[in-house]
Design a protein around this motif. Structure first.
Motif, PDB file in Angstrom:
ATOM      1  N   ARG A 192       0.828  -1.205   0.000  1.00 46.50           N
ATOM      2  CA  ARG A 192       0.000   0.000   0.000  1.00 46.50           C
ATOM      3  C   ARG A 192       0.866   1.259   0.000  1.00 46.50           C
ATOM      4  O   ARG A 192       0.637   2.191  -0.754  1.00 46.50           O
ATOM      5  CB  ARG A 192      -0.901  -0.007   1.234  1.00 46.50           C
ATOM      6  CG  ARG A 192      -2.062   0.900   1.112  1.00 46.50           C
ATOM      7  CD  ARG A 192      -3.314   0.156   0.737  1.00 46.50           C
ATOM      8  NE  ARG A 192      -3.675  -0.768   1.801  1.00 46.50           N
ATOM      9  CZ  ARG A 192      -4.899  -1.270   1.960  1.00 46.50           C
ATOM     10  NH1 ARG A 192      -5.859  -0.956   1.124  1.00 46.50           N
ATOM     11  NH2 ARG A 192      -5.154  -2.114   2.930  1.00 46.50           N
ATOM     12  N   GLU A 195       2.374   1.917  -3.272  1.00 46.89           N
ATOM     13  CA  GLU A 195       1.425   2.553  -4.195  1.00 46.89           C
ATOM     14  C   GLU A 195       1.295   4.053  -3.908  1.00 46.89           C
ATOM     15  O   GLU A 195       1.282   4.872  -4.831  1.00 46.89           O
ATOM     16  CB  GLU A 195       0.039   1.904  -4.058  1.00 46.89           C
ATOM     17  CG  GLU A 195      -0.047   0.480  -4.574  1.00 46.89           C
ATOM     18  CD  GLU A 195      -1.384  -0.169  -4.235  1.00 46.89           C
ATOM     19  OE1 GLU A 195      -1.474  -1.403  -4.328  1.00 46.89           O
ATOM     20  OE2 GLU A 195      -2.330   0.570  -3.862  1.00 46.89           O
ATOM     21  N   TYR A 196       1.195   4.391  -2.641  1.00 46.17           N
ATOM     22  CA  TYR A 196       1.063   5.804  -2.277  1.00 46.17           C
ATOM     23  C   TYR A 196       2.258   6.600  -2.804  1.00 46.17           C
ATOM     24  O   TYR A 196       2.101   7.676  -3.384  1.00 46.17           O
ATOM     25  CB  TYR A 196       1.013   5.981  -0.756  1.00 46.17           C
ATOM     26  CG  TYR A 196      -0.146   5.322  -0.047  1.00 46.17           C
ATOM     27  CD1 TYR A 196      -1.293   4.923  -0.725  1.00 46.17           C
ATOM     28  CD2 TYR A 196      -0.083   5.093   1.324  1.00 46.17           C
ATOM     29  CE1 TYR A 196      -2.348   4.332  -0.047  1.00 46.17           C
ATOM     30  CE2 TYR A 196      -1.125   4.505   2.015  1.00 46.17           C
ATOM     31  CZ  TYR A 196      -2.253   4.117   1.327  1.00 46.17           C
ATOM     32  OH  TYR A 196      -3.278   3.527   2.005  1.00 46.17           O
ATOM     33  N   GLY A 199       2.283   7.027  -6.484  1.00 38.51           N
ATOM     34  CA  GLY A 199       1.252   7.982  -6.883  1.00 38.51           C
ATOM     35  C   GLY A 199       1.697   9.419  -6.656  1.00 38.51           C
ATOM     36  O   GLY A 199       1.482  10.299  -7.495  1.00 38.51           O
ATOM     37  N   GLU A 226      -6.598  15.082  -0.729  1.00 37.12           N
ATOM     38  CA  GLU A 226      -7.015  14.447  -1.981  1.00 37.12           C
ATOM     39  C   GLU A 226      -5.973  13.460  -2.486  1.00 37.12           C
ATOM     40  O   GLU A 226      -6.247  12.648  -3.363  1.00 37.12           O
ATOM     41  CB  GLU A 226      -7.263  15.527  -3.051  1.00 37.12           C
ATOM     42  CG  GLU A 226      -8.540  16.318  -2.802  1.00 37.12           C
ATOM     43  CD  GLU A 226      -8.696  17.486  -3.767  1.00 37.12           C
ATOM     44  OE1 GLU A 226      -7.820  17.655  -4.651  1.00 37.12           O
ATOM     45  OE2 GLU A 226      -9.691  18.224  -3.641  1.00 37.12           O
ATOM     46  N   ILE A 227      -4.770  13.543  -1.929  1.00 35.51           N
ATOM     47  CA  ILE A 227      -3.716  12.626  -2.353  1.00 35.51           C
ATOM     48  C   ILE A 227      -3.912  11.279  -1.670  1.00 35.51           C
ATOM     49  O   ILE A 227      -4.079  11.214  -0.451  1.00 35.51           O
ATOM     50  CB  ILE A 227      -2.325  13.192  -1.965  1.00 35.51           C
ATOM     51  CG1 ILE A 227      -2.128  14.582  -2.567  1.00 35.51           C
ATOM     52  CG2 ILE A 227      -1.227  12.229  -2.386  1.00 35.51           C
ATOM     53  CD1 ILE A 227      -0.926  15.312  -1.989  1.00 35.51           C
ATOM     54  N   ARG A 228      -3.900  10.224  -2.454  1.00 34.05           N
ATOM     55  CA  ARG A 228      -4.078   8.895  -1.880  1.00 34.05           C
ATOM     56  C   ARG A 228      -2.900   8.572  -0.956  1.00 34.05           C
ATOM     57  O   ARG A 228      -1.735   8.721  -1.343  1.00 34.05           O
ATOM     58  CB  ARG A 228      -4.195   7.849  -2.993  1.00 34.05           C
ATOM     59  CG  ARG A 228      -4.476   6.467  -2.467  1.00 34.05           C
ATOM     60  CD  ARG A 228      -5.145   5.568  -3.496  1.00 34.05           C
ATOM     61  NE  ARG A 228      -5.388   4.254  -2.927  1.00 34.05           N
ATOM     62  CZ  ARG A 228      -4.547   3.222  -3.039  1.00 34.05           C
ATOM     63  NH1 ARG A 228      -3.438   3.347  -3.727  1.00 34.05           N
ATOM     64  NH2 ARG A 228      -4.831   2.074  -2.479  1.00 34.05           N
ATOM     65  N   GLY A 229      -3.216   8.180   0.268  1.00 34.48           N
ATOM     66  CA  GLY A 229      -2.178   7.865   1.239  1.00 34.48           C
ATOM     67  C   GLY A 229      -1.939   8.987   2.233  1.00 34.48           C
ATOM     68  O   GLY A 229      -1.230   8.813   3.222  1.00 34.48           O
ATOM     69  N   GLY A 231      -3.664  11.173   4.867  1.00 36.12           N
ATOM     70  CA  GLY A 231      -4.830  11.413   5.718  1.00 36.12           C
ATOM     71  C   GLY A 231      -4.600  12.648   6.564  1.00 36.12           C
ATOM     72  O   GLY A 231      -3.671  13.427   6.316  1.00 36.12           O
TER      73      GLY A 231
END
Length: 298
Positions: A192, A195-196, A199, A226-229, A231
């Motif tokens: 995960r 992937e972050y 991205g 809005e960026i994945r990873g 929070g």
DNA sequence: TCCCAGGACCGTG
DNA sequence: CACGGTCATGGG
């Protein structure tokens, strides 16, 4: 060609509430750090500027930081970039008077600001580095996070040797964007997180994400989320360490919880509701309050 | 061995 | 919207 010695030096004046030695305590917290080196009162680092590796070190002098370029003076353009980097890194543009005035009236912070007076929020001026470091640090202990960063930097960064030590630059998003999840998994990042990071590298490479852009946003936090990873914790961490937000506040941070537990002499860690209550007094200076609390754990 | 670590995402109710 | 499972591995 020989340069006059005077051209190899540059001084950056420092604000009144600045204590380099306090900043060094933070910088020296991990023996695995490989993006700079601290020796006594000297910090050495290499940056890649205009496609050139520039090594510099800095030492404190009265009212200033003296920067030296032992491998040769950089171009005028690059020396200005180094100056900007250092001002960014040590948050030299922030006036801490209001923070100290507030902290004196807060039972939680008053002792800390006396003890660490002159400590600045030590930043991560490179947005890619700040984002990647935030992702790497999620949900793992800090020691392991440094291990991951070391592997990442030494696998994909650039380096040079000075005085028999190797100095690394943080990998560029362009280089990382070409990798696969498998490549990063090999460093023991989770799938995960791999992937972050890919991205983020891609977004920074194709121009949809940049520090300049974020600094102009009215709502930086929303854009970061809005960026994945990324929070709430990571967004606030990056706002604090890279974007100079004084109100950034990583409420869920375990280090913050532990520091408060110690300072308040509690048996348990405070809840987020309790922390929100304490932080009411810090309004406007949440980032500095957090950083001073982190400092108390070193 | 067990619990925690500078969380975030995703599915469920 | 809140909750819980999941990721995934090292450090102590």
């Amino acid at each position: 060609m020989m340069k006059k010695q005077s051209e190899l030096y540059m001084e950056i004046s420092t604000p009144v509430d600045f204590n380099f030695m306090e900043c060094l305590v933070h910088l020296g917290r991990s023996s695995q750090e490989n993006l700079y080196r601290v020796q006594n009162a000297r910090v050495t680092k290499v940056l890649k500027l205009n496609n050139e590796l520039v090594l510099f070190h800095m030492t404190p002098v009265k009212g200033a930081l003296r920067l030296a370029f032992p491998l040769g003076a950089p171009t005028a353009s690059n020396s200005e970039l180094v100056r900007a980097y250092v001002e960014d890194w040590f948050d030299l543009q922030t006036d801490l008077q209001d923070f100290y005035a507030m902290a004196q009236t807060d039972s939680l912070l008053s002792a800390l600001v006396q003890q660490y007076r002159g400590l600045r929020v030590i930043g991560v001026p490179d947005l890619f580095e700040a984002l990647v470091w935030a992702v790497m640090g999620q949900q793992i202990n800090l020691t392991f996070a440094y291990t991951l960063k070391k592997r990442f930097v030494e696998s994909y960064g650039e380096s040079l040797i000075y005085e028999e030590e190797r100095y690394w630059t943080f990998p560029s998003p362009e280089k990382i964007a070409l990798l696969s999840v498998t490549d990063l998994r090999a460093l023991q990042l989770t799938g995960r997180k791999a992937e972050y990071i890919l991205g983020i590298a891609l977004a920074m490479t194709n121009g949809t994400l940049s520090k300049e852009q974020l600094l102009q946003e009215q709502d930086m936090e929303r854009s970061l989320l809005e960026i994945r990873g990324i929070g709430a914790w990571s967004a606030n961490y990056v706002m604090m360490k890279c974007l100079h937000s004084q109100t950034a506040f990583p409420l869920a941070d375990v280090g913050l919880h532990n520091a408060l537990k110690v300072q308040l002499n509690m048996e348990r860690k405070p809840t987020q509701v309790e922390i929100t209550k304490f932080a009411e007094k810090w309004r406007g200076w949440e980032a500095y309050a957090t950083f001073y609390l982190w400092r108390s754990l070193l």
